[in-house]
Design an enzyme around this catalytic site. Sequence first.
Site, PDB file in Angstrom:
ATOM      1  N   GLU A 172       0.825  -1.213   0.000  1.00 40.32           N
ATOM      2  CA  GLU A 172       0.000   0.000   0.000  1.00 40.32           C
ATOM      3  C   GLU A 172       0.859   1.263   0.000  1.00 40.32           C
ATOM      4  OE1 GLU A 172      -3.161   0.307  -0.424  1.00 40.32           O
ATOM      5  OE2 GLU A 172      -3.948  -1.696  -0.035  1.00 40.32           O
ATOM      6  N   ARG A 179       0.555   3.757  -3.220  1.00 46.58           N
ATOM      7  CA  ARG A 179      -0.060   5.065  -2.982  1.00 46.58           C
ATOM      8  C   ARG A 179       0.969   6.167  -2.791  1.00 46.58           C
ATOM      9  NH1 ARG A 179      -5.777   4.046  -1.053  1.00 46.58           N
ATOM     10  NH2 ARG A 179      -5.884   1.797  -1.000  1.00 46.58           N
ATOM     11  N   ASP A 227      -3.927 -10.057  -8.655  1.00 49.66           N
ATOM     12  CA  ASP A 227      -4.247  -9.125  -9.741  1.00 49.66           C
ATOM     13  C   ASP A 227      -3.092  -8.303 -10.329  1.00 49.66           C
ATOM     14  OD1 ASP A 227      -4.090  -7.657  -7.382  1.00 49.66           O
ATOM     15  OD2 ASP A 227      -6.057  -6.748  -7.559  1.00 49.66           O
ATOM     16  N   GLU A 287     -11.823  -0.400 -10.926  1.00 46.90           N
ATOM     17  CA  GLU A 287     -11.324  -1.323 -11.954  1.00 46.90           C
ATOM     18  C   GLU A 287     -12.210  -1.408 -13.194  1.00 46.90           C
ATOM     19  OE1 GLU A 287      -9.420  -1.937  -8.226  1.00 46.90           O
ATOM     20  OE2 GLU A 287     -11.570  -2.105  -8.683  1.00 46.90           O
TER      21      GLU A 287
END
Length: 447
Positions: free
Chosen positions: A91, A95, A224, A358
């Site tokens: 994360e 980010r 993913d 998405e």
Amino acid sequence: MPGILVRGTSVKMMKFSWDNYKRYAWGKNELRPLTRNGHIGNMFGGLRGASIIDSLDTLYIMGLTEEYNDAKEWVQTSLDLNSNGEASLFEVNIRYVGGLLAAYYLTGEEMYKNKVLELGEKLLPAFNTPTGIPRGVINLGSGTSWSWGWASAGSSILAEFGTLHLEFVHLSELSGNPVYTEKVMNIRKLLNKIEKPHGLYPNFLSPVSGNWVQHHVSIGGLGDSFYEYLIKSYLMSDKTDGEAKKMYYGAMEAIEANLVQKSPGGLTYMAEWRGGILDHKMGHLACFSGGMIGIGADDGAPEKRQHFLDLAAEITHTCHESYTRSATKLGPEAFRFDGGGEATATRLSDRYYILRPEVIESYMYMWRLTHDPKYREWGWEAVEALEQHCRVESGFSGIRDVYTMTASHDNMQQSFFLSETLKYLYLLFSDDDLLPLEDWVFNTEEG
């Protein structure tokens, strides 16, 4: 709807989200719009301002100059990287590192570069494992790292350690220090060498032994963005990274052979694979794959180009169906293809929508690749649904059940709504020469 009107709408939505964040949650990680306060959470290990970092590129691209300048000033004066909490390596990378890199490349402001290099150094101790596969959690102050308690037997997660590549290559470029590239190339080398069941990459790997821990494969959460970063690494290298190319098309072949399914009703989807048994479920997170397969269509075998474009369109269509088949016209977190309804969530625990990007991301890529007007129509449907069901008095909130018109809001304006959902909507209705795909590669969270 003409592009310019919708573009204006997405800018207004961004300004509304931002103004409320600034008013009620400034410096915190996210806005809680119903209670009008800020949320810090435990993902970022004491780092603050996730919504600010996440919004830098969106504000800049949309021309929201005053708002962008406020954000920039906060980064300059208030972003404190000396935090001492436990952070998700993944994360913080997508980010904070991704957000600062995007801001630097868009604006050329040295300050972003200095901040991102300071932060990058704090992430390196996570790689001090017997295999060089990083652990998932790191204390940014002390440098100690460990695995997620919930991850199978102390393992690291494919989507996490596989989603560092783009940012770390840039950290090496900007710092002149090859260590970042070496760390991610080492991960790739191990993944290349290790035996893969049917050519598939399972989601859990031990950072100690370097072996797979469970044979669970998914293109949704946990797996993913590993696949997305393979094709994007190749594209970002000006198509010189042959290894990334080979791994991506090899993985695509295995995915098509083992995971891609057609439902009785004619919908193409990607099932999950558990030790050879298919689970006929697709997560919202897996819906990025329409866009991914689309942008990867050009560089595979020439005779497969149309096949990949068709597959990308079919998966994007399925994801749109998951939106269309709900009362709110927003899609659930996960949807199934067995037991009656197709492309619908059966379990209550899968029915929520948390402002995820998405599906809209795939519309944007498919629009850029085909200019089929349906992708803009679908984008407009999403705008109307967001406005109707997720806008509250002081921001945007996720909803707990997409199948009921009486909204139960979750009181969270996710930072990725600002960095991705609204940015992709804006780009979907912009001209192709705004951030052209030939020149820009979007990381999984930013630009």
